[in-house]
Scaffold this motif. Structure first.
Motif, mmCIF file in Angstrom:
data_model
loop_
_atom_site.group_PDB
_atom_site.id
_atom_site.type_symbol
_atom_site.label_atom_id
_atom_site.label_comp_id
_atom_site.label_asym_id
_atom_site.label_seq_id
_atom_site.Cartn_x
_atom_site.Cartn_y
_atom_site.Cartn_z
ATOM 1 N N PHE A 1 0.864 -1.177 0.000
ATOM 2 C CA PHE A 1 0.000 0.000 0.000
ATOM 3 C C PHE A 1 0.904 1.231 0.000
ATOM 4 C CE2 PHE A 1 -2.418 -3.389 1.863
ATOM 5 C CZ PHE A 1 -3.741 -3.191 1.460
ATOM 6 N N TYR A 2 0.445 2.306 -0.642
ATOM 7 C CA TYR A 2 1.235 3.536 -0.589
ATOM 8 C C TYR A 2 0.296 4.726 -0.421
ATOM 9 C CZ TYR A 2 -0.122 4.016 -5.558
ATOM 10 O OH TYR A 2 -0.826 4.125 -6.734
ATOM 11 N N ALA A 3 0.833 5.792 0.172
ATOM 12 C CA ALA A 3 0.038 6.994 0.436
ATOM 13 C C ALA A 3 0.326 7.999 -0.667
ATOM 14 C CB ALA A 3 0.386 7.579 1.800
ATOM 15 N N GLU A 4 -0.619 8.166 -1.565
ATOM 16 C CA GLU A 4 -0.415 9.068 -2.708
ATOM 17 C C GLU A 4 -0.398 10.504 -2.214
ATOM 18 O OE1 GLU A 4 -3.476 9.835 -5.980
ATOM 19 O OE2 GLU A 4 -2.128 8.372 -6.884
ATOM 20 N N GLY A 5 0.707 11.181 -2.474
ATOM 21 C CA GLY A 5 0.881 12.522 -1.929
ATOM 22 C C GLY A 5 0.932 12.512 -0.421
ATOM 23 N N ASN A 6 1.216 11.315 0.167
ATOM 24 C CA ASN A 6 1.210 11.102 1.615
ATOM 25 C C ASN A 6 -0.138 11.488 2.237
ATOM 26 O OD1 ASN A 6 3.739 9.999 1.779
ATOM 27 N ND2 ASN A 6 4.755 11.950 2.176
ATOM 28 N N ARG A 7 -1.234 11.361 1.426
ATOM 29 C CA ARG A 7 -2.563 11.693 1.935
ATOM 30 C C ARG A 7 -3.570 10.600 1.608
ATOM 31 N NH1 ARG A 7 -4.085 17.740 0.346
ATOM 32 N NH2 ARG A 7 -5.688 17.316 1.888
ATOM 33 N N LEU B 1 6.110 2.775 -10.571
ATOM 34 C CA LEU B 1 5.557 4.098 -10.289
ATOM 35 C C LEU B 1 6.655 5.070 -9.857
ATOM 36 C CD1 LEU B 1 2.305 3.065 -8.362
ATOM 37 C CD2 LEU B 1 2.428 4.145 -10.620
ATOM 38 N N PHE B 2 7.639 4.567 -9.087
ATOM 39 C CA PHE B 2 8.754 5.426 -8.683
ATOM 40 C C PHE B 2 9.569 5.854 -9.895
ATOM 41 C CE2 PHE B 2 13.294 5.740 -7.795
ATOM 42 C CZ PHE B 2 13.295 6.818 -6.922
ATOM 43 N N ARG B 3 9.898 4.870 -10.761
ATOM 44 C CA ARG B 3 10.734 5.206 -11.926
ATOM 45 C C ARG B 3 9.991 6.107 -12.917
ATOM 46 N NH1 ARG B 3 12.492 -0.551 -11.284
ATOM 47 N NH2 ARG B 3 14.615 -0.442 -10.413
ATOM 48 N N ALA B 4 8.637 6.078 -12.873
ATOM 49 C CA ALA B 4 7.855 6.953 -13.748
ATOM 50 C C ALA B 4 7.664 8.336 -13.142
ATOM 51 C CB ALA B 4 6.484 6.319 -14.032
ATOM 52 N N GLY B 5 8.192 8.529 -11.920
ATOM 53 C CA GLY B 5 8.086 9.832 -11.277
ATOM 54 C C GLY B 5 6.786 10.063 -10.544
ATOM 55 N N GLN B 6 5.930 9.029 -10.422
ATOM 56 C CA GLN B 6 4.661 9.191 -9.724
ATOM 57 C C GLN B 6 4.806 9.006 -8.227
ATOM 58 O OE1 GLN B 6 1.296 7.181 -11.568
ATOM 59 N NE2 GLN B 6 2.384 7.015 -13.495
ATOM 60 N N LEU B 7 5.875 8.369 -7.786
ATOM 61 C CA LEU B 7 6.185 8.234 -6.367
ATOM 62 C C LEU B 7 7.593 8.772 -6.138
ATOM 63 C CD1 LEU B 7 4.902 4.591 -5.596
ATOM 64 C CD2 LEU B 7 3.657 6.749 -5.374
ATOM 65 N N SER B 8 7.855 9.233 -4.914
ATOM 66 C CA SER B 8 9.182 9.746 -4.581
ATOM 67 C C SER B 8 9.820 8.866 -3.522
ATOM 68 C CB SER B 8 9.073 11.189 -4.051
ATOM 69 O OG SER B 8 8.488 11.191 -2.768
#
Length: 239
Positions: free
Chosen positions: A5-11, A25-32
Motif C-alpha cells: 500500500f502507498y500513500a499518494e501525496g502522503n494523503r 511508479l517510482f521510476r515513472a516519477g509518480q512516487l518519490s
C-alpha cells in the motif's frame, strides 16, 4: 509475492499492488523516495527509500564506501634515527621533505575538518525537518479512514457529522501514535472536517499543535492546513 500500500501525496491511501508496480511508479516519477508505503510484516509505514532493496530500486541504495581505483599508496614510513648522537652542525639544515609533507598534510586535514563541520551544520537541520514532515505525513495516513467516513456521512445526510453521531466517537477515543484527540464537525467556512491535536513530546515544534483537514462539500475536495511552521510540513499542508 508481497502486496504493498502507498500513500499518494502522503494523503490518499492506494493499494494493494505488487512490489514491481511500486518500483515502476517510482521510476515513472509518480512516487518519490519520501512516499510512505506499507506491507504486512514491516510494522509502521516507511519512506520508500527505507525498503528500496526489497523493491529492487538499487538506485536508492547508498553508494559503496570502497576507495575508487587508482588511489596512490601511502608514502613509506620514516627511517629509524641512529642511536648515536650526531655532531651538532655548524649551519642550520634545510627543512626535510617529510617535514614539509607533514605540514601540508596537517593543513589539508584542518581544511577537511572545516568542510565537514559546514556540511554537518547544513545536513543535521535538514534531516530534522525531514523527520518532522514524516511525522505529519504519518498522522495524515492515520486519519485517512476517518476522512472517508466523513465524506460518506455528508453524501447520505447532507450535513456535517459531529463527535457522537452514529459511527463517530468522542475526541479522546481517536488518540493514537502522535495524536491526542480529534474533533469532528463544522468549520467556520461552512465546510466539514476534523481537527487533530498532535501529541509528540519528543518533537517540540509539533507537540500541542493542530492539523486541520477541511472538506469542501461543494467541490468534494479535501484541504490540509496547520499551525505548525511551513518548513516542518509536507507540501500539501503548507499555507
Amino acid at each position: 509475492m508481497s502486496q504493498w500500500f502507498y500513500a499518494e501525496g502522503n494523503r490518499e491511501r492506494r493499494g494493494p499492488v505488487p512490489g514491481q508496480e511500486v518500483a515502476a511508479l517510482f521510476r515513472a516519477g509518480q512516487l518519490s523516495a519520501d512516499t510512505l508505503i506499507w506491507r504486512e510484516g514491516i510494522g509502521d509505514w516507511q519512506p520508500l527509500r527505507n525498503v528500496a532493496g526489497e523493491l529492487g530500486l538499487h538506485e536508492l541504495l547508498p553508494p559503496s564506501t570502497a576507495l575508487p581505483p587508482g588511489v596512490p599508496p601511502l608514502p613509506p614510513p620514516l627511517q629509524t634515527l641512529p642511536r648515536s648522537r650526531p655532531a651538532i652542525p655548524t649551519h642550520k639544515p634545510a627543512a626535510s621533505g617529510w617535514v614539509v609533507f607533514g605540514a601540508i598534510a596537517a593543513a589539508v586535514g584542518l581544511a577537511l575538518l572545516s568542510i565537514g563541520g559546514v556540511l554537518a551544520a547544513v545536513a543535521i537541520p535538514a534531516y530534522h525537518q525531514y523527520v518532522l514532515r514524516s511525522r505529519i505525513a504519518a498522522v495524515e495516513v492515520q486519519l485517512a479512514p476517518l476522512k472517508d467516513q466523513i465524506t460518506t456521512f455528508v453524501m447520505r445526510n447532507e450535513r456535517c457529522p459531529n463527535n457522537g453521531d452514529a459511527g463517530f466517537d468522542s475526541p479522546e477515543s481517536y488518540a493514537a501514535d502522535g495524536i491526542a484527540l480529534v474533533y469532528i464537525g463544522d468549520f467556520k467556512n461552512d465546510h466539514c472536517g476534523l481537527e487533530a491535536r498532535l501529541h509528540m513530546p519528543d518533537q517540540q515544534p509539533l507537540d500541542g499543535k493542530s492539523l486541520w483537514l477541511d472538506y469542501d462539500t461543494q467541490s468534494a475536495t479535501w484541504e490540509c492546513s496547520s499551525d505548525v511552521a511551513d518548513k516542518h510540513l509536507p507540501p500539501g499542508c503548507r499555507g
